[in-house]
Design a protein around this motif. Structure first.
Motif, PDB file in Angstrom:
ATOM      1  N   ASN A  26       0.821  -1.208   0.000  1.00  0.00           N
ATOM      2  CA  ASN A  26       0.000   0.000   0.000  1.00  0.00           C
ATOM      3  C   ASN A  26       0.854   1.258   0.000  1.00  0.00           C
ATOM      4  O   ASN A  26       0.509   2.254  -0.640  1.00  0.00           O
ATOM      5  N   LEU A  27       1.959   1.224   0.714  1.00  0.00           N
ATOM      6  CA  LEU A  27       2.876   2.369   0.689  1.00  0.00           C
ATOM      7  C   LEU A  27       3.449   2.582  -0.708  1.00  0.00           C
ATOM      8  O   LEU A  27       3.618   3.726  -1.156  1.00  0.00           O
ATOM      9  N   LYS A  64       3.635   5.700  -5.724  1.00  0.00           N
ATOM     10  CA  LYS A  64       3.645   5.612  -7.179  1.00  0.00           C
ATOM     11  C   LYS A  64       2.264   5.730  -7.812  1.00  0.00           C
ATOM     12  O   LYS A  64       2.124   5.508  -9.004  1.00  0.00           O
ATOM     13  N   GLY A  65       1.240   6.070  -7.026  1.00  0.00           N
ATOM     14  CA  GLY A  65      -0.117   6.138  -7.561  1.00  0.00           C
ATOM     15  C   GLY A  65      -0.205   7.073  -8.758  1.00  0.00           C
ATOM     16  O   GLY A  65       0.345   8.171  -8.728  1.00  0.00           O
ATOM     17  N   PRO A  66      -0.903   6.665  -9.810  1.00  0.00           N
ATOM     18  CA  PRO A  66      -0.956   7.515 -10.998  1.00  0.00           C
ATOM     19  C   PRO A  66      -1.760   8.792 -10.788  1.00  0.00           C
ATOM     20  O   PRO A  66      -1.465   9.801 -11.421  1.00  0.00           O
ATOM     21  N   ASP A 119      -6.360   7.187  -6.563  1.00  0.00           N
ATOM     22  CA  ASP A 119      -5.617   5.979  -6.207  1.00  0.00           C
ATOM     23  C   ASP A 119      -4.850   6.170  -4.904  1.00  0.00           C
ATOM     24  O   ASP A 119      -4.746   5.247  -4.094  1.00  0.00           O
ATOM     25  N   ARG A 120      -4.333   7.360  -4.683  1.00  0.00           N
ATOM     26  CA  ARG A 120      -3.615   7.629  -3.438  1.00  0.00           C
ATOM     27  C   ARG A 120      -4.565   7.655  -2.246  1.00  0.00           C
ATOM     28  O   ARG A 120      -4.220   7.188  -1.159  1.00  0.00           O
ATOM     29  N   VAL A 121      -5.768   8.197  -2.436  1.00  0.00           N
ATOM     30  CA  VAL A 121      -6.753   8.194  -1.351  1.00  0.00           C
ATOM     31  C   VAL A 121      -7.143   6.763  -1.002  1.00  0.00           C
ATOM     32  O   VAL A 121      -7.253   6.406   0.175  1.00  0.00           O
ATOM     33  N   LEU A 122      -7.341   5.924  -2.002  1.00  0.00           N
ATOM     34  CA  LEU A 122      -7.660   4.521  -1.733  1.00  0.00           C
ATOM     35  C   LEU A 122      -6.508   3.799  -1.056  1.00  0.00           C
ATOM     36  O   LEU A 122      -6.723   2.932  -0.205  1.00  0.00           O
ATOM     37  N   ALA A 123      -5.277   4.152  -1.408  1.00  0.00           N
ATOM     38  CA  ALA A 123      -4.119   3.539  -0.751  1.00  0.00           C
ATOM     39  C   ALA A 123      -4.056   3.941   0.724  1.00  0.00           C
ATOM     40  O   ALA A 123      -3.759   3.111   1.585  1.00  0.00           O
ATOM     41  N   ILE A 124      -4.361   5.194   1.018  1.00  0.00           N
ATOM     42  CA  ILE A 124      -4.382   5.635   2.419  1.00  0.00           C
ATOM     43  C   ILE A 124      -5.493   4.934   3.181  1.00  0.00           C
ATOM     44  O   ILE A 124      -5.313   4.501   4.324  1.00  0.00           O
TER      45      ILE A 124
END
Length: 89
Positions: free
Chosen positions: A20-21, A26-28, A32-37
């Motif tokens: 997830n980190l 590297k989120g496009p 995608d970064r919000v979902l990773a958080i």
């Protein structure tokens, strides 16, 4: 036997957090970064609960609930910010 399964589960959750980190860095794009958080919050909750099971105490369950509430509120706030450009109208 249960301790082996517990340590194996902890290792798998840590691996998921590392992945997830990677997606966070590297989120496009921003969603995608919000979902990773959001998924990282879920992994943190799982690790805290597993730590509570390992130590045999219920104190960590309260911390997991607090992180769950904060994770939900922050995900909703970030989604609203990405959609409208502001959080508070």
């Amino acid at each position: 036997m249960i301790t082996t399964a517990l340590y194996l589960t902890i290792a798998m959750v840590v691996l998921a957090a590392v992945l997830n980190l990677y997606r966070l860095i590297k989120g496009p794009d921003e969603p995608d970064r919000v979902l990773a958080i959001d998924t990282l919050y879920i992994n943190a909750i799982a690790l805290i609960i597993l730590l509570g099971i390992t130590l045999g105490t219920r104190m960590y369950l309260e911390a997991a609930l607090l992180i769950a509430v904060m994770g939900f509120v922050s995900t909703v706030a970030m989604a609203k910010y990405l959609k409208q450009g502001s959080v508070i109208e």
